[in-house]
Write a protein that holds these residues in place. Sequence first.
Motif, PDB file in Angstrom:
ATOM      1  N   ARG A 411       0.836  -1.206   0.000  1.00 31.58           N
ATOM      2  CA  ARG A 411       0.000   0.000   0.000  1.00 31.58           C
ATOM      3  C   ARG A 411       0.870   1.255   0.000  1.00 31.58           C
ATOM      4  NH1 ARG A 411      -2.062   3.542   3.818  1.00 31.58           N
ATOM      5  NH2 ARG A 411      -4.073   4.486   3.278  1.00 31.58           N
ATOM      6  N   HIS A 412       1.904   1.259   0.826  1.00 31.26           N
ATOM      7  CA  HIS A 412       2.796   2.412   0.907  1.00 31.26           C
ATOM      8  C   HIS A 412       3.419   2.708  -0.455  1.00 31.26           C
ATOM      9  CE1 HIS A 412       5.790   4.994   3.133  1.00 31.26           C
ATOM     10  NE2 HIS A 412       6.449   4.780   2.002  1.00 31.26           N
ATOM     11  N   LEU A 413       3.972   1.684  -1.088  1.00 33.34           N
ATOM     12  CA  LEU A 413       4.666   1.888  -2.355  1.00 33.34           C
ATOM     13  C   LEU A 413       3.704   2.244  -3.480  1.00 33.34           C
ATOM     14  CD1 LEU A 413       7.260  -1.009  -2.093  1.00 33.34           C
ATOM     15  CD2 LEU A 413       7.711   1.446  -1.867  1.00 33.34           C
ATOM     16  N   ALA A 414       2.494   1.697  -3.438  1.00 31.28           N
ATOM     17  CA  ALA A 414       1.508   2.036  -4.467  1.00 31.28           C
ATOM     18  C   ALA A 414       1.125   3.512  -4.381  1.00 31.28           C
ATOM     19  CB  ALA A 414       0.278   1.150  -4.320  1.00 31.28           C
ATOM     20  N   LEU A 415       0.845   3.990  -3.170  1.00 33.12           N
ATOM     21  CA  LEU A 415       0.495   5.402  -2.999  1.00 33.12           C
ATOM     22  C   LEU A 415       1.671   6.305  -3.350  1.00 33.12           C
ATOM     23  CD1 LEU A 415      -1.574   5.337   0.318  1.00 33.12           C
ATOM     24  CD2 LEU A 415      -2.414   5.937  -1.958  1.00 33.12           C
ATOM     25  N   LEU A 416       2.855   5.942  -2.873  1.00 38.89           N
ATOM     26  CA  LEU A 416       4.027   6.761  -3.149  1.00 38.89           C
ATOM     27  C   LEU A 416       4.300   6.822  -4.647  1.00 38.89           C
ATOM     28  CD1 LEU A 416       6.446   8.403  -2.209  1.00 38.89           C
ATOM     29  CD2 LEU A 416       7.692   6.251  -1.865  1.00 38.89           C
ATOM     30  N   GLY A 417       4.227   5.682  -5.319  1.00 35.13           N
ATOM     31  CA  GLY A 417       4.441   5.667  -6.762  1.00 35.13           C
ATOM     32  C   GLY A 417       3.438   6.537  -7.497  1.00 35.13           C
ATOM     33  N   TRP A 419       1.844   9.200  -6.258  1.00 36.00           N
ATOM     34  CA  TRP A 419       2.088  10.615  -5.973  1.00 36.00           C
ATOM     35  C   TRP A 419       3.368  11.120  -6.635  1.00 36.00           C
ATOM     36  CZ3 TRP A 419       0.731   9.584  -0.171  1.00 36.00           C
ATOM     37  CH2 TRP A 419      -0.666   9.531  -0.042  1.00 36.00           C
ATOM     38  N   LEU A 420       4.369  10.273  -6.753  1.00 39.68           N
ATOM     39  CA  LEU A 420       5.587  10.684  -7.449  1.00 39.68           C
ATOM     40  C   LEU A 420       5.346  10.819  -8.953  1.00 39.68           C
ATOM     41  CD1 LEU A 420       8.233   8.424  -5.639  1.00 39.68           C
ATOM     42  CD2 LEU A 420       8.012  10.908  -5.421  1.00 39.68           C
ATOM     43  N   SER A 421       4.495   9.977  -9.486  1.00 42.59           N
ATOM     44  CA  SER A 421       4.252   9.963 -10.934  1.00 42.59           C
ATOM     45  C   SER A 421       3.248  11.023 -11.376  1.00 42.59           C
ATOM     46  CB  SER A 421       3.728   8.586 -11.367  1.00 42.59           C
ATOM     47  OG  SER A 421       4.629   7.562 -11.011  1.00 42.59           O
ATOM     48  N   GLY A 422       2.326  11.398 -10.484  1.00 40.82           N
ATOM     49  CA  GLY A 422       1.218  12.270 -10.867  1.00 40.82           C
ATOM     50  C   GLY A 422       1.623  13.709 -11.144  1.00 40.82           C
TER      51      GLY A 422
END
Length: 422
Positions: A411-417, A419-422
């Motif tokens: 979950r952490h990496l999915a959200l972080l990915g 937000w970094l990509s958006g």
Amino acid sequence: MSTASSCSPSVPDSPLRILVVTTRWDLVGGSERYAGAVVRGLCDRGFLVRVLTGGGHQESSAEVLISAELAAPGLNREGAGALRETVRAAAPDVIYLLSRVSADHLRILLGIAPLVRFVQDHTLFCPGLNKLHEDASACSSPLGQVCLERYFSTGCSGFKPEGSPSLRWPLKTLAANLRELELSGQAKLILVASDYMRRELLRAGLSPARLRVLPYFTNSIAMPAHDSPTLAALPAETAEFLAADDAPLLLTPARLTLPDKGLDYLLTALGQLERRAKLVIAGDGPARDHLQNKARAEGLSSRVHFSGWLAPAELESLLCAASLVLFPSIWNEPFGLVGLEAMAHAKPVVAFDVGGVREWLIPGETGLLCPARDAAAFSRAMAKLLDDPHQAQTMGARGQAHLKANFSRERHLALLGEWLSG
């Protein structure tokens, strides 16, 4: 500048290039352990990750760029040019900033690529660094004039006159905080690990539209119940301490600083504990001599062992062997990664009720919370769980389930990915 091998993206289509910026790249605390874990996780998800750091070493598949300029408290023209050249050469699509840097550093990073900042402590919005008054009580005031007023009256834990009081140093320190806070408002997003930290940054004046809560995760993996820790894998003195008797093991992983980490309260609580138990304090820092002297003065030398910093595998062994994990911080902890590591090993936690601790410790379910700085209450909580191993095991199992449901790596990496990509 030196480099290591770069991580290989698992997706072929122009992976996002992420530059992770952290002033230290080692394993001396929770923030540093998170840096290593998140870099591995982002690499695993197919991003092209490079790390820019001021120094240190930990194993990583990502390319590591060492910049002496990043470790400097400020930048002259030559240093600014060197840092700018290093960052531009990395050609990031986005920068993920994990440490506090000066306004000079931040201005350069913001000028090269969109920046997402993870604020992991109070240093951005507290000139005293830890939001503690001189008497170690928690500060609830926002950054500003009140900091100067307190500096020249009672003082703060890390913000007080040294020698002859002068306006120059406190004004310079406060101005640096305010400049960095203003520049941080230009970041694409500001991430924090807890709702407590989100509230603090809102009070400091950051826009709610830029704030996101991203709880930590841990790579800590519990040892199967039928296995036992290998003492031979531990440093000799630590292994000897554990093997000396079969008293229940209490474990506190912590940087040895005072007053924030509350280790003096922990030793007082241990002295009041009328139960067979021994304590390992796993970590190091400037307060080590003071704490060892306190342990000797209170007759606790045979019950307390200071192991120093341990390698991840060594700390895993101690987590497996422990009956309880103790978290005695008295400052408003932004989160408390140790709690997740304890829950991964199905260990109950005894902690003071400060900061973001309640966001992972459910009182009476996954551990016990005590009023801040109440050593007697902390001692009673330890005794309660030592007297009832079944309750302790039940709390540990609930904690492990709580971790899996709410603090997963995925979950952490999915959200972080996202937000970094958006």
